[in-house]
Scaffold this active site. Structure first.
Site, PDB file in Angstrom:
ATOM      1  N   ARG A  17      23.744  45.653  85.919  1.00  0.00           N
ATOM      2  CA  ARG A  17      24.053  44.730  85.463  1.00  0.00           C
ATOM      3  C   ARG A  17      23.866  44.529  83.634  1.00  0.00           C
ATOM      4  O   ARG A  17      24.428  45.155  82.964  1.00  0.00           O
ATOM      5  CB  ARG A  17      22.706  43.580  85.156  1.00  0.00           C
ATOM      6  CG  ARG A  17      21.389  44.517  84.562  1.00  0.00           C
ATOM      7  CD  ARG A  17      19.800  43.966  85.202  1.00  0.00           C
ATOM      8  NE  ARG A  17      19.111  44.674  85.216  1.00  0.00           N
ATOM      9  CZ  ARG A  17      17.766  44.873  85.263  1.00  0.00           C
ATOM     10  NH1 ARG A  17      17.872  44.381  85.764  1.00  0.00           N
ATOM     11  NH2 ARG A  17      16.517  45.631  84.558  1.00  0.00           N
ATOM     12  N   ASN A  46      11.718  17.088  60.848  1.00  0.00           N
ATOM     13  CA  ASN A  46      10.728  16.814  60.784  1.00  0.00           C
ATOM     14  C   ASN A  46       9.675  15.203  61.242  1.00  0.00           C
ATOM     15  O   ASN A  46       9.215  15.553  61.599  1.00  0.00           O
ATOM     16  CB  ASN A  46       9.761  17.527  60.167  1.00  0.00           C
ATOM     17  CG  ASN A  46      10.986  19.373  59.697  1.00  0.00           C
ATOM     18  OD1 ASN A  46      11.609  20.108  60.541  1.00  0.00           O
ATOM     19  ND2 ASN A  46      10.652  19.349  58.515  1.00  0.00           N
ATOM     20  N   HIS A  55       8.416  49.405  81.539  1.00  0.00           N
ATOM     21  CA  HIS A  55       8.174  47.989  81.360  1.00  0.00           C
ATOM     22  C   HIS A  55       8.276  47.453  80.495  1.00  0.00           C
ATOM     23  O   HIS A  55       8.479  47.027  79.990  1.00  0.00           O
ATOM     24  CB  HIS A  55       6.640  47.465  82.325  1.00  0.00           C
ATOM     25  CG  HIS A  55       6.739  46.300  82.063  1.00  0.00           C
ATOM     26  ND1 HIS A  55       5.369  45.723  81.618  1.00  0.00           N
ATOM     27  CD2 HIS A  55       7.329  44.697  82.872  1.00  0.00           C
ATOM     28  CE1 HIS A  55       6.154  44.594  81.728  1.00  0.00           C
ATOM     29  NE2 HIS A  55       6.576  43.931  82.424  1.00  0.00           N
ATOM     30  N   GLU A 102      14.648  10.036  58.326  1.00  0.00           N
ATOM     31  CA  GLU A 102      14.323  10.517  58.687  1.00  0.00           C
ATOM     32  C   GLU A 102      12.643   9.530  59.391  1.00  0.00           C
ATOM     33  O   GLU A 102      11.909   9.543  59.556  1.00  0.00           O
ATOM     34  CB  GLU A 102      13.769  11.617  57.656  1.00  0.00           C
ATOM     35  CG  GLU A 102      12.661  11.081  56.666  1.00  0.00           C
ATOM     36  CD  GLU A 102      12.277  11.804  55.358  1.00  0.00           C
ATOM     37  OE1 GLU A 102      11.812  13.236  55.691  1.00  0.00           O
ATOM     38  OE2 GLU A 102      11.983  11.498  54.482  1.00  0.00           O
ATOM     39  N   GLY A 129      10.522  43.133  86.441  1.00  0.00           N
ATOM     40  CA  GLY A 129       9.343  43.569  86.428  1.00  0.00           C
ATOM     41  C   GLY A 129       8.712  42.588  87.481  1.00  0.00           C
ATOM     42  O   GLY A 129       7.127  42.306  87.664  1.00  0.00           O
ATOM     43  N   CYS A 156      18.338  18.595  57.295  1.00  0.00           N
ATOM     44  CA  CYS A 156      18.289  19.414  56.290  1.00  0.00           C
ATOM     45  C   CYS A 156      16.541  19.465  56.635  1.00  0.00           C
ATOM     46  O   CYS A 156      15.596  20.624  56.078  1.00  0.00           O
ATOM     47  CB  CYS A 156      17.690  19.663  54.662  1.00  0.00           C
ATOM     48  SG  CYS A 156      16.531  18.025  54.486  1.00  0.00           S
ATOM     49  N   LYS A 199      21.181  40.361  91.102  1.00  0.00           N
ATOM     50  CA  LYS A 199      21.577  42.001  91.232  1.00  0.00           C
ATOM     51  C   LYS A 199      22.522  41.605  92.343  1.00  0.00           C
ATOM     52  O   LYS A 199      22.503  42.504  93.009  1.00  0.00           O
ATOM     53  CB  LYS A 199      19.786  41.501  91.923  1.00  0.00           C
ATOM     54  CG  LYS A 199      19.565  43.789  92.268  1.00  0.00           C
ATOM     55  CD  LYS A 199      18.722  43.637  93.821  1.00  0.00           C
ATOM     56  CE  LYS A 199      17.036  44.301  92.314  1.00  0.00           C
ATOM     57  NZ  LYS A 199      17.007  45.532  91.864  1.00  0.00           N
ATOM     58  N   MET A 237       9.080  39.797  89.950  1.00  0.00           N
ATOM     59  CA  MET A 237       8.525  39.793  90.971  1.00  0.00           C
ATOM     60  C   MET A 237       8.696  40.363  91.577  1.00  0.00           C
ATOM     61  O   MET A 237       8.893  41.987  91.955  1.00  0.00           O
ATOM     62  CB  MET A 237       9.290  38.982  91.705  1.00  0.00           C
ATOM     63  CG  MET A 237       9.858  37.352  91.377  1.00  0.00           C
ATOM     64  SD  MET A 237      10.981  36.418  91.321  1.00  0.00           S
ATOM     65  CE  MET A 237      12.201  37.344  91.218  1.00  0.00           C
ATOM     66  N   ARG A 274      14.354  43.118  97.970  1.00  0.00           N
ATOM     67  CA  ARG A 274      13.772  42.771  96.307  1.00  0.00           C
ATOM     68  C   ARG A 274      14.347  42.110  96.219  1.00  0.00           C
ATOM     69  O   ARG A 274      15.017  41.489  96.532  1.00  0.00           O
ATOM     70  CB  ARG A 274      15.265  44.156  96.106  1.00  0.00           C
ATOM     71  CG  ARG A 274      14.314  45.492  95.748  1.00  0.00           C
ATOM     72  CD  ARG A 274      15.802  46.178  94.991  1.00  0.00           C
ATOM     73  NE  ARG A 274      16.068  47.597  95.440  1.00  0.00           N
ATOM     74  CZ  ARG A 274      15.326  48.931  95.241  1.00  0.00           C
ATOM     75  NH1 ARG A 274      15.034  48.454  93.849  1.00  0.00           N
ATOM     76  NH2 ARG A 274      15.730  50.543  95.025  1.00  0.00           N
ATOM     77  N   TYR A 307      26.977  19.846  57.748  1.00  0.00           N
ATOM     78  CA  TYR A 307      26.300  20.677  57.103  1.00  0.00           C
ATOM     79  C   TYR A 307      24.910  20.692  57.742  1.00  0.00           C
ATOM     80  O   TYR A 307      24.564  19.860  58.257  1.00  0.00           O
ATOM     81  CB  TYR A 307      26.228  21.232  56.008  1.00  0.00           C
ATOM     82  CG  TYR A 307      25.426  20.431  55.025  1.00  0.00           C
ATOM     83  CD1 TYR A 307      24.375  20.604  55.228  1.00  0.00           C
ATOM     84  CD2 TYR A 307      26.037  19.481  54.651  1.00  0.00           C
ATOM     85  CE1 TYR A 307      23.048  19.511  54.601  1.00  0.00           C
ATOM     86  CE2 TYR A 307      25.265  18.505  53.445  1.00  0.00           C
ATOM     87  CZ  TYR A 307      23.758  18.020  53.769  1.00  0.00           C
ATOM     88  OH  TYR A 307      22.801  17.569  52.737  1.00  0.00           O
ATOM     89  N   SER A 310      21.252  12.589  54.314  1.00  0.00           N
ATOM     90  CA  SER A 310      20.755  14.805  55.325  1.00  0.00           C
ATOM     91  C   SER A 310      19.288  13.928  56.391  1.00  0.00           C
ATOM     92  O   SER A 310      18.542  13.485  56.140  1.00  0.00           O
ATOM     93  CB  SER A 310      19.865  15.469  54.100  1.00  0.00           C
ATOM     94  OG  SER A 310      19.411  16.824  54.555  1.00  0.00           O
TER      95      SER A 310
HETATM   96  C1  PEP Z   1      11.812  16.307  57.211  1.00  0.00           C
HETATM   97  O1  PEP Z   1      10.981  15.915  57.083  1.00  0.00           O
HETATM   98  O2  PEP Z   1      12.775  17.108  57.951  1.00  0.00           O
HETATM   99  C2  PEP Z   1      12.107  16.943  56.128  1.00  0.00           C
HETATM  100  C3  PEP Z   1      13.189  17.865  55.264  1.00  0.00           C
HETATM  101  O3  PEP Z   1      11.355  16.844  55.095  1.00  0.00           O
HETATM  102  P1  PEP Z   1       9.532  17.318  54.738  1.00  0.00           P
HETATM  103  O4  PEP Z   1       9.660  18.228  55.945  1.00  0.00           O
HETATM  104  O5  PEP Z   1       9.480  18.177  53.464  1.00  0.00           O
HETATM  105  O6  PEP Z   1       8.852  16.145  54.733  1.00  0.00           O
HETATM  106 MG    MG Z   2      10.065  14.374  55.203  1.00  0.00          MG
END
Ligand code: PEP
Ligand code: MG
Length: 909
Positions: free
Chosen positions: A368, A796, A484, A773, A121, A859, A42, A123, A112, A879, A792
């Site tokens: 803004r 996770n 708001h 992994e 809103g 992935c 502001k 603060m 302000r 990718y 790949s």
């Molecule tokens: C992962 O572990 O990131 C993965 C893509 O395999 P999953 O989630 O099937 O274990």
């Molecule tokens: Mg996995």
């Protein structure tokens, strides 16, 4: 309350030596738009507007650095700041020709907050500061309007006692209502100057009784009190919650803007309003806004009165012809239009502005870059390219990738049967359906139980922020498009219908009345945030339709990105969806997911519980044709785009029967003795299945499983290739920790593909790669690369195993870790760059050192998270692969990453 100004004991804050106060007034402006870090958004824009000749009331900004210093130093203000504030105040007095605290010609100011990032809103703000029993008389005389002067004074006492002195504001509201009852008035506007004078006196007595403190009459004391309160408001629970939601660092602090007051409530030649240079909901290039005659700015924003439209066209659409600013004050409207054009041209972005008209003079109080829906963001970006205002790269960088989510989710089925309850403002688009709740606490509680809700309020306030996050949608009975509820919901991408005046809400009885219905808490309603309609019960939703503007932005993103985007898809239906969103292949087909269907699970379970190789081979024989058929369909759908098929990786606990009755049923179906099967199931039990007999370990012990799957892939490929299709199957082996695992399984797969090629007489190219992994795989990636055609990253599992966080159980405490700032974000959502990310980078470097042209993708779920995508681009992946709905988000995020870091990135494969 101790005022800041009195705290002069020496302190040694670093900020003491820096410039802490920045003045702004025509011809004397010390800040500019680039100084958001220290002036807040502001403050920086007030300075910038002043500098480019837009009419802005003079004032000054106390820098954000002082907020941090104040809050860290026991709420004491660095000494030199006090002197700088005094000096700036004197300059404002000189500029405007009024004096702070003067009995004849008093200067009043607003105080302000204003942080680096907009926190609407969250603060505190104090208006009309500088009024006391003497200055109010001066204001009355000067304005020739005693009623206005006393009304301003009573508003000031109300606001100040609430914000600075911590008094419960409802006590004064009650006093106001009592006085109206006593006098037989219905509206606040019926109160006379004498009434307001008596009321102000009463207010001050109540403040003393309630807080034990006298309401300060010294304007300087008022000023220091207000400045301190704004700095402290950085740390209110609602501000902290908002910062958490929007990843705003605590260290930023807020600036304080002290500005001479201009009044929109000085009569019918005065007004106040908010405006957008383009429609923030649709993006249409049309001036758009709301205004109220004879009112102060807070009245519009707080939704206390429902405002009118600014333009004649919008007023006509709303069936309120003749109420617009354009019709009521045409010259001022024209001036406002010129200013908005100037501001939009200057900032080269859609502006969200606040203005006040004081006795026929227009003042701008804020500008803004306006918050907008995703649809509006796309349209504005494309229109501005066409208007020559911005280039393609700037346009792409303006669209928040995550916000595309709003466009990719279902909306209400136009053909569904509906019972309309009310029509109000389409404050934030999309469809939402849920149980009616009347408090934020209930929305949060039900969310924890997995129940969807519609938060239904007369109006929302910043305290409702957590409830708004928890609810599916928000319905308010009061307030406009800039209330708001509307502003915050749009920012969150949450469906909101606002200002539904026909809906009567009774918080005590927990019910709402509308269109002859009485709906109690827990009953279901549906909102259409795109039309402003409220419906009874649940209304069917339909998949979104992506328009030409969306396609144009996606094409632009494709032009600039170097990362390829694939999808995680296990079925032809998912694959079709992925293709329609522009996926350039399948990065992960989880073959175990192909067996979740009721008709498949039995064969899969039979294979898992098999006790001997012969039994297992029997079961696998049943699975083979199913697999082959699935792969044929998948390859067909993907029409030659790459498809990575991951061989079986079933955490066993997801597949074995869970209950005795399921075991009994399976025993019957596969013709095995129940007790024997029960013992076998018991024997398969693992204490830690995520680290158990899954992934490639399954095939090391039972090679026949991967042999069957490889055969299914090869036979499917051979059949299609024979029919004239071109395709190169990619076979992926999961959960590898050591090169020997991959070496053995690759050998096994190679042999099987070759066998099928020989049997069918069809030879084709194929690749065999691995998921990375596990941490050991990362640090020995050079050895593993020797056996792999591609990597790949399964981020996770890599997150699970690097942080030692169970994917299944961590949600119990992860929320606390994030809210307490131990983790900046949930590491399963956004990649932990310093830990997991370092392992990814190590593996990419080692892998490519061993094999120059190693193809590398990701992935895990992070493949669809924009922040993580920037990181993956930076480490040079080829990718990302994510769920089909997130493909457009990934395409845009990949382009933004490439624009931000043009010298790195993959895209070589
Ligand atoms: C992962 O572990 O990131 C993965 C893509 O395999 P999953 O989630 O099937 O274990
Ligand atoms: Mg996995």
């Amino acid at each position: 309350m101790e005022s800041l100004g009195k705290q002069k004991s020496g302190n040694t804050m670093a900020a003491m030596n820096n410039k802490s106060v920045y003045f702004f007034a025509a011809g004397e402006t010390e800040g500019n738009a680039k100084m958001k870090d220290i002036l807040g958004g502001k403050g920086a824009n007030l300075a910038e507007m002043t500098a480019i000749g837009v009419p802005v009331p003079p004032g000054f900004t106390i820098s954000t650095e002082i907020c941090a210093a104040y809050n860290q130093n026991n709420q004491k203000l660095p000494v030199p700041v006090a002197a700088a504030v005094e000096e700036a105040l004197a300059r404002v007095e000189k500029k405007i020709g009024k004096k702070f605290g003067d009995k004849e010609n008093p200067l009043l100011v607003s105080v302000r907050s204003g942080a680096r990032a907009s926190m609407p809103g969250m603060m505190d703000t104090i208006l009309n500061l500088g009024l006391n029993d003497d200055t109010v008389e001066g204001l009355a005389k000067k304005s020739g309007n005693p009623r206005f002067a006393w009304d301003s004074y009573r508003r000031f006492v109300q606001m100040y006692s609430d914000v600075v002195m911590g008094m419960n504001s409802s006590l004064l509201e009650v006093a106001l209502e009592d006085m109206k009852d006593e006098k037989g008035y219905k509206l606040d506007t019926e109160m006379t100057a004498d009434d307001l004078k008596a009321l102000t006196k009463k207010f001050k007595t109540q403040v003393l009784e309630s807080t034990g403190q006298k309401f300060p009459s010294d304007p300087k004391e008022q000023l220091w009190g207000a400045i301190g309160a704004v700095f402290r408001s950085w740390n209110t629970p609602r501000a902290i919650a908002y910062r958490g939601l929007h990843a705003i660092p605590e260290a930023w602090g807020t600036a304080v803007n002290v500005q001479s007051m201009v009044f929109g409530n000085m009569g019918d030649d005065s007004a106040t309003g908010v405006a957008f240079s383009r429609n923030p909901s649709t993006g249409e290039n049309m001036f758009y806004g709301e205004w109220l005659v004879n009112a102060q700015g807070e009245d519009v924003v707080a939704g206390i009165r429902t405002p009118n439209n600014i333009t004649a066209a919008e007023a006509k659409l709303a069936k309120m012809p003749g109420t617009s600013l354009e019709e009521k004050m045409p010259n001022l409207f024209k001036e406002l239009v010129e200013i908005y054009h100037k501001l939009e041209k200057h900032y080269k972005d859609m502006q969200d502005m606040e203005f006040t008209i004081e006795q026929g003079k227009l003042w701008m109080l804020q500008t803004r870059n306006g918050k907008r829906t995703a649809r509006a963001a796309l349209r504005i970006a494309c229109d501005m390219i066409d208007e020559g205002m911005i280039d393609e790269k700037t346009a792409l960088s303006r669209i928040e990738a995550k916000s595309l989510d709003q466009l990719l989710h279902p909306t209400l089925d136009p053909k569904a049967k509906k019972t309309l309850l009310a029509k109000a403002l389409p404050a934030s688009p999309g469809g939402a359906c849920g149980q009616i709740v009347f408090t934020s606490e209930e929305a949060v509680e039900l969310k924890e139980k997995g129940i969807k809700t519609i938060l239904t309020r007369v109006e929302t306030s910043p305290e409702d922020i957590l409830g708004m996050v928890a609810a599916q949608g928000i319905l308010t009975s009061r307030g406009g498009m800039t209330s708001h509820a509307a502003v915050v919901a749009r920012g969150m991408g949450k469906c909101c219908v606002a200002g539904a005046g026909d809906v009567q809400i009774d918080y005590v009885k927990k019910e709402m009345r509308v269109a002859g219905y009485v709906l109690r808490q827990g009953e279901i309603i549906t909102l259409d945030g795109s039309t402003g309609e409220v419906y009874l019960g649940e209304v069917k939703t339909v998949e979104p339709e992506l328009d030409a503007v969306f396609e144009r932005v996606m094409k632009l993103a494709d032009k600039y990105r170097t990362l390829k985007v694939r999808a995680n898809a296990d079925t032809p239906k998912d694959a079709t969806m992925a293709r329609s969103f522009g996926a350039e292949g399948i990065g992960l087909c989880r073959t175990e997911h192909m067996f979740f269907g009721a008709d498949r699970i039995t064969a899969m379970r039979e294979m898992i519980v098999a006790e001997s190789k012969a039994e297992r081979e029997d079961a696998l024989e049943k699975l083979l044709p199913m697999q082959r058929h699935d792969f044929i369909e998948l390859f067909k759908t993907m029409k030659g785009y790459p498809v990575t098929i991951r061989l079986l990786d079933p955490p066993l606990h997801e597949f074995v029967p869970h209950t005795d009755s399921e075991t009994k049923e399976l025993a019957g179906k596969i013709g095995v003795d129940y007790d024997k099967l029960r013992m076998r199931v018991k024997g398969l039990h693992e204490f830690n299945p995520m680290l158990g007999h899954r992934g490639c370990r399954l095939a090391i012990t039972y090679p026949e499983i991967y042999i069957m799957q490889t055969r299914a892939i090869a036979e499917a490929a051979a059949e299609l290739i024979k029919g004239g299709m071109t395709l190169t199957p990619e076979i992926m082996i999961p959960l590898v920790s050591i090169d020997v695992e991959l070496e053995r399984l690759r050998d096994l797969a190679d042999k099987e593909v070759k066998a099928v090629q020989k049997e069918t007489g069809v030879s084709f190219k194929y690749t065999i790669g691995t998921m990375i992994e596990l941490p050991r795989a990362c640090v020995t990636a050079d050895e593993i690369a020797a056996q792999a055609d591609f990597f790949s990253f399964g981020t996770n599992d890599l997150t699970q195993t690097t942080l030692g966080l169970s994917r299944d159980d961590a949600s119990r405490f992860l929320g606390t870790y994030v809210s307490e700032g131990i983790y900046k974000t949930d590491p399963f959502v956004t990649i932990d760059q310093d830990g997991v990310g370092k392992l990814v980078k190590t593996a990419v470097d080692l892998g490519r050192r061993a094999k120059k042209d190693l193809k590398v993708g990701i992935c895990g779920e992070h493949g669809g998270d924009p922040e993580s995508i920037v990181f993956f681009h930076g480490v040079g992946l080829d990718y990302v692969s994510c769920s089909p709905y997130r493909v457009p988000i990934a395409r845009l995020a990949a382009a933004q990453a490439a624009l931000a870091q043009p010298t790195v990135g993959g895209g070589t494969h």
